[in-house]
Each structure stands twice: as C-alpha cells, then as structure tokens.
Write a protein that holds these residues in place. Sequence first.
Motif, mmCIF file in Angstrom:
data_model
loop_
_atom_site.group_PDB
_atom_site.id
_atom_site.type_symbol
_atom_site.label_atom_id
_atom_site.label_comp_id
_atom_site.label_asym_id
_atom_site.label_seq_id
_atom_site.Cartn_x
_atom_site.Cartn_y
_atom_site.Cartn_z
ATOM 1 N N GLU A 163 18.940 24.343 28.881
ATOM 2 C CA GLU A 163 18.427 23.763 27.636
ATOM 3 C C GLU A 163 17.645 24.777 26.835
ATOM 4 O OE1 GLU A 163 16.787 19.992 26.803
ATOM 5 O OE2 GLU A 163 17.350 19.203 28.741
ATOM 6 N N MET A 164 17.129 25.797 27.483
ATOM 7 C CA MET A 164 16.233 26.712 26.804
ATOM 8 C C MET A 164 16.482 28.110 27.340
ATOM 9 S SD MET A 164 12.939 28.310 26.837
ATOM 10 C CE MET A 164 12.541 27.797 28.497
ATOM 11 N N VAL A 186 1.850 22.264 26.246
ATOM 12 C CA VAL A 186 2.908 22.900 25.449
ATOM 13 C C VAL A 186 2.430 23.105 24.020
ATOM 14 C CG1 VAL A 186 5.196 22.555 24.450
ATOM 15 C CG2 VAL A 186 4.808 22.040 26.863
ATOM 16 N N VAL A 196 10.624 21.607 24.795
ATOM 17 C CA VAL A 196 9.764 21.230 23.678
ATOM 18 C C VAL A 196 10.282 20.001 22.936
ATOM 19 C CG1 VAL A 196 10.795 22.753 21.952
ATOM 20 C CG2 VAL A 196 8.354 22.262 21.839
ATOM 21 N N ASP A 197 11.596 19.772 22.929
ATOM 22 C CA ASP A 197 12.097 18.587 22.224
ATOM 23 C C ASP A 197 11.630 17.309 22.913
ATOM 24 O OD1 ASP A 197 13.825 19.556 24.238
ATOM 25 O OD2 ASP A 197 15.383 18.162 23.605
ATOM 26 N N VAL A 246 8.894 17.181 24.612
ATOM 27 C CA VAL A 246 7.453 17.153 24.359
ATOM 28 C C VAL A 246 7.153 16.470 23.029
ATOM 29 C CG1 VAL A 246 5.507 18.630 23.730
ATOM 30 C CG2 VAL A 246 6.810 19.083 25.816
ATOM 31 N N ILE A 247 7.943 16.778 22.015
ATOM 32 C CA ILE A 247 7.742 16.123 20.716
ATOM 33 C C ILE A 247 7.903 14.616 20.861
ATOM 34 C CG2 ILE A 247 8.711 15.819 18.397
ATOM 35 C CD1 ILE A 247 9.243 18.742 18.265
ATOM 36 N N ASP A 248 8.917 14.197 21.610
ATOM 37 C CA ASP A 248 9.111 12.757 21.815
ATOM 38 C C ASP A 248 7.898 12.123 22.481
ATOM 39 O OD1 ASP A 248 11.575 13.091 20.706
ATOM 40 O OD2 ASP A 248 12.681 13.068 22.599
ATOM 41 N N ILE A 304 4.777 13.204 22.385
ATOM 42 C CA ILE A 304 3.654 13.174 21.447
ATOM 43 C C ILE A 304 3.800 11.999 20.486
ATOM 44 C CG2 ILE A 304 2.559 14.412 19.533
ATOM 45 C CD1 ILE A 304 3.155 17.012 21.025
#
Lengths: 452, 452
Positions: free
Chosen positions: A166-167, A222, A245-246, A248-250, A252
Amino acid sequence: MEKFKNKDLEELRALIEERDHEKLSTFIGLFQPIDFAEMVSELDDTETAGLCALLEEDELASLMEQAGDKERIRIAKTLNDERLLSAMEYMQKDDIVDMLGDFPIGRRKQVIRLMKNSDRQIITNLLQYPEDSAGGLMTTDYIALREDFTVYDGLVKIREISPKTEMIETIYVINSARQLIGCIDLRKLLTAKRDTVIGTIMEDQVISVLPETDQEEAAHLVSRYDLNAIPVVSSSKQILGIITVDDVIDVIVEEYDEDMLQMAGVNAEENLESTWKESLRMRLPWLIVNLATAFLASFTVSLFQDTISKVVALSAVMTIISGMGGNAGTQTMSILVRALSQQDISWKDALRPLGKELVVGILNGAACGVVTSVVVYFMYHNIFLSLIVIMAMIGNLIVSAFFGFLVPVVLKKLHADPAVASSIFVTTATDVLGFFIFLGLASLFLPYIAAA
Amino acid sequence: MEKFKNKDLEELRALIEERDHEKLSTFIGLFQPIDFAEMVSELDDTETAGLCALLEEDELASLMEQAGDKERIRIAKTLNDERLLSAMEYMQKDDIVDMLGDFPIGRRKQVIRLMKNSDRQIITNLLQYPEDSAGGLMTTDYIALREDFTVYDGLVKIREISPKTEMIETIYVINSARQLIGCIDLRKLLTAKRDTVIGTIMEDQVISVLPETDQEEAAHLVSRYDLNAIPVVSSSKQILGIITVDDVIDVIVEEYDEDMLQMAGVNAEENLESTWKESLRMRLPWLIVNLATAFLASFTVSLFQDTISKVVALSAVMTIISGMGGNAGTQTMSILVRALSQQDISWKDALRPLGKELVVGILNGAACGVVTSVVVYFMYHNIFLSLIVIMAMIGNLIVSAFFGFLVPVVLKKLHADPAVASSIFVTTATDVLGFFIFLGLASLFLPYIAAA
C-alpha cells in the motif's frame, strides 16, 4: 457534489443487460473506483449480481474495497465462495479483514477455511484484534528489508513486492529476528550507491505502536510526525503490519464526527439517511436522560414558588440567568473536551488553567450581569432586582466555569469519554444552581424587591 | 503525553552554554524534529538565539518547519537576513510561504528582495493565494515528468530531484505546455521496461483542483480518493503545485476543531493556553449575542405574568418544556451541520428528510410529554396541567425539529457557516416558542388549571 449522473447509471444498467464485458470495462475506466462503487450502490440485487458476474476479478476486488461496509456485504452475497476468494487475491489484507469482520459468522468461517494456508494464518491473526485498535486497522502488505541487504538487493526486492503493497515511500528495516530496527526513505535508497549496506544508512528511530494501541492514538502519532504510515510491532518488537495514512484520515474523521455529535446527544451512527425509527431509537434515550435533569431544575424553581408568587417578574428574569450559565458552561466545556481529546493530561496540568477560567467567569458574569440589570431595570423599575441580577449572573457564570472545566477533566480521569457525558452534568449544574442562586437571593432580599 | 522531560531541557540549556556544535547535533538526533521544536519553544529569546547560532542550516530549517506559527516568528527574529535565507534553502516552499505570510510586512519584503531570482518569483506567486485556498496550501516541490520521457529518463530525473520533493509515490505527467495530462505510480515506473514511453503507461485521469479552491474541498477530495497528494492546476491546466497528505490532515483537524468549537460559541483560536484577556475577548461577544436572545425568551414569559401569578406552578414547569426543545433542536441541528459540512446539497435533497424530522419530533415530544405529565401530576395533582404539558412538549419538539433542520440549511444556502450561527437561531426559536406554546395553552385553559 454529484459524482455520477442519472444517465451514467442508466448506461451501466444497459451494459449489464448487454453482458458485454469489454464495453463494461471501458465504461468503468471512466470513473474513479469510489465513484463507480457509489453508482453500484444504486443498483438492485439482481442488477448487482449481473454486474459482478461480468467483472474481472481485479475489478471486483476494487469495487469491494471501495464499497461501504453494508454495501460490501450486499455484493458479497451475490458471489459464490470460489469467486469471492479469487477477488480477495487482489484485495489488501486490511480490507479483507474489515469485510470478513462484517460477515455472518457462518460464511466467515467457511471463507477462511477455503483460503490458502498462508493467507488463512494472516487473516485469522488480524481478525483477533478489536476493530478500533491499531491491530484492527493495520495491513500486512508492507515492505520490510533486512538490515544486511545492500541497496541493490533492496531495490530488487522492492521492485518485486511493491505492486502488492500500500505504501512505498518509507521502507522498514528489520534484523534477522524480524524486529523492526529502522526505516529508510525510498528517495535515499534510489540515490545511494548500489553496494551500500542498508543498515548503515537507515534511520534508527522509528515511531511504532503496539497492536492493542487505540486507533485514535495511532492516528495522532501519524498526524503529529507527518508520517506516511506507522508500523505496528509486537511487544518483542517484531513488525506485524503498518497503518497507512489513508486509513488514518478515516479514523480522524470518524473520531471527530463522533465527538461532535456525541456532545450534542446524537449517536455517531445517525445521519440524514437514517429512518425515523432509527432516529427515534438513537435520540430518545438522550432526551429522557435530559428530562431527568430538567426535573431537577424545575424542582429547584418549585422550592421558591412563594417568592415567585410575590414577585412574578422573577419567573421571566430567572430564565436569562440559567440560560447564560448554560451558554458560558458550554464554551468552557468545549475547550476542555477538545484539549482532552488530543492528549492525556495530568491532574496538575489539567487543573492549572482552572483559576483563569474562574476569572473569565467572573468577568463575563459582571459584563453580562450589568447589561441584563440595565434592561431589567427599564422593564421593572426595581433597582434591587437589578442588583440581584448582577450578583446571580456572576455567581452562575462562576458555577458554569467551575463545572464546565471540572466535569470533562473528571470524566477523562475516570476513563469516560468527556464528549459523551459532559454536557448533561454541566447543564444540570448551571440550571439547578442558576435558578437556586437567583431565586435564593431574591428570597433573601424579598422585602426590598417586593416593596420597590 | 510528554515528549521530552525537564532534564532534557536542562541538558539542552547546558549544551547551548557550552557552544559545542558537535554535542548539540548528537543531542538533537535523539529527538523527532517536532519534539525538539517543542522543547525549543520552552527556551527564552537569548537561549534561542544562542541555539540558532550553533545550528547547521539544515537543522535550523527543520526547526523552523516544525515550529508553530508564533514560535517560527520568534526564532526568525533571532536570525539576520543572510542566515535566514540560507536556512530557507533547506525548507519546503509551502513552509517558507507560511512563514513569510506571518512576518511583519517590512521584513517580508526585505527577505523576498534578497532571494535568488527564481525563488523570488515562485514565492511571490505563492504568496498571492489566500492562506485557506488550495494555492495557499500547495508546495511547488513536486515531480512532474514529460509524457515523451522514457521510463529510464524518468528514473534518472526522479533520482536527481526527489531529495527536494515532499512526495515521491505519485509522479505527475505533463505535456510540452506543462499541462497536467496524467499521473503514474512510482511502483509502475520501477517495474516497467526501461525504454517504455511514460505517456503510454500513465493513468490519464488525474483529480486536481484550482488554486482558488477552498482548502476544505481539496482535503475532501484527497480523503475521498485516498490520494497521497492532489495537484493544483491553473485554469489552462498547467500544473502549479501539489498539496500533500500531511497538510491535508492538518486542514481536516483544523476545520473540525473550528466547527466543533464554533457550534459551542468558542473561537477556534482559543485553547487551554490562552490568557484570560484573550479568552474574555473571544467569548464575551458570543455571550452578549446570546443575551439578546435570552431577553426575547424572557420577554415572552413576561407577557404571561398574569397567568403565572394565578398558577405559580407554571413557572417551574415551563423550564422543562423550553429546555427539552433546546436539547432536541441541538440533536437535529448537529446532524444537519455535519451533513452540510461534508458536501453541498441541493434544496431538494436538503428538504427531503424534513418530513422525517417532524415525525421524530412528534414522537419524541409525545414520549417526553407523557413522562413529564406523569411527574407533573404527582407534583401538582392537576390533570389539566398534565394535558397541557403533553401538548406543549409535542408542539415544542415540532418547533425544534423544524428550526433545527431549516436553520443550518438556510445558512448554508446563504453561504454562511452553519456551524457558527445555527445554535443561536435554534435556541431562540425553541426558547421563545417553547414558552409561548406552553404559557399560551395555559392561558387558554386557565379556568381549568386554576380551578383544579
């Protein structure tokens, strides 16, 4: 924002009827995966089954990764186990786990039983972590290189496995025991000499979390350290996975939505699409709890009915005092809830600003009290009533500062979520004490205000 | 979470005294840049100046990138222009622009004048965009390759410029007019044949924003499409810069904090560290506005003083009705504010769920009304008062559904921020109409309730 138009949806329906895979693939290529997934959510079950039968396995995998939780289950129902398993070959491990977690238990077990041995082990491991923990959020598709690899070996390995990850921006470095001992930026690998040993150029400080770490804490790290991902390691430092990180945004967005709605007494699961039954079920309990506090306030007023019957103007003025206490309390409480959501806080640090809050309460109370007393004077021409208004307003805004501050702090220390329960206690305090202070003062000075 | 301990701070102070750059560098290496920046914020100006004199330029740049807005200005004040300019060589363009934007205008102009020609032009361009627009958020340090490059050429170019860029995972593809025509994943470049022409393997759908796009909209796109960055293009499609995901997270956090605090009447700039003067200045205006609405409610009550003087119990019961209206209104309003913050919504879509809200209002009103009427009956033994309570509760919860729903929608349509102003209107409506309905009904049926 409309991401697709009705005519797109009609065209999709026509293409499903036509059963032309070629044309369908071209059509899908016109949309971003999530936009296409939203379009599919408008289809009925028969249409969806028809669509899924036409899709390539990677297209199917992408559709299922993008679909929402409920929608994913609906799509999975149209697939037999064999087809579901082949689509899963193309899905990220964390998405597979999310999906299986939502499956009825029978199907989940069956699908897991049919998996390849290696996959079964990974998935079973991942499924054991709570959904809102770092372990529940992580994916096992990451790149970790051995510290004794050369840059050349590393790049070969990256080329080989990167399509499944993924990264790619941060590469993790492990020792022979699979312990995470460092990380290296892909840029640095790309520009380093080919025979350099990776262990000699890596960063040896890596921020990581344990699988049982709360997802909110992982997201906070993060965001604080501007990471692309955060590795999840076992207590013996072995790397288990990464959180990207995607996701992580979810997290947040989800946590903020929760805090915001819960402060207002709304369940975070409710939205504009909820049915009236769902809304009723989710909102009524909160209203009933509030009702109990409203009775308390009402009972306080009833204690002073003799006084009110002598100076009926008090019934109009008392609502101003209690209302302003509620407003000021909400201000203080919101600042505390926000501050506490971002960090743990020691009693000492937490209590330090209380003095300031009380000063602000006194000054706001004095300002609002003076304004109110002037208006009240012009309405009732009673100087004593005006003086009581000033005293009561200051008193109630001290109460609101005190409780608006302490309630969230105490809840946090009791490991309760300040966002959920603070407002009920703060409102009770400002209402009950607001009425009590004002009507109590009025009773004390009754001869003056009744005579004037 | 404490990121550093007091003894670390003491050690830093000692190292500054010692003026040993070597030791200082080793010490800094022990901390994450942002943790070190927070430690520096505890130093006084003399100590900070001493520290900055000792730092290498890249260390200084990292410190300034990580420091908060105010702190960055404080550090910059300790530097002369020459040293500031050399530190800026190591900083990302978006951070430089942020910093210069906060400078006093005199110094900003002077620093820009002293820049290299090429940098000056970029920075001056970036400075023209509002801080909360995509243009204000973007960096110009990105990788864009020409479509006619081969994969080999591309990788050479990437190796050369990647150390200066913020994001390497997605590579943008431009034509000879510098127009953005596609993007390509670095993984794909790494695994493709060396003589492949990039234009033939790129994705030709790129999601981009204009520089004047609101930062919230840009953040929403990155989050929706799970992007690592979003390119910013001019109206003629030329690529101007990119917004990276770490900045997107900051925007999301900032916007949520704003919404959450503003709904509670708190300025988003306030936090636990604000002084009492700042807090007073930011909170009092909101309280004064609320005071005006409290007077309206109080005035409504005063219209019914004759009725209250005859049945003084009304003064206690009325607070329950208005309070519950406020609670239910806040629930509805919060759901709307959240829904509206995430998207624009057409009048038609916006008004569709209103019917459901009214149904929920009636049912919640009936449930709370019945509970209240029973309690009121046991307190006052007046069946007519209890019946009025039920009617008034239903009436006020219809009012709260109606205003809790419509106020945010109308504010959004008027391009006002629903989070800021909704609660004031909703509270006014539920208070004023709550008192009016209850006391109005009581006046109508006065003979019954007074006689019972």
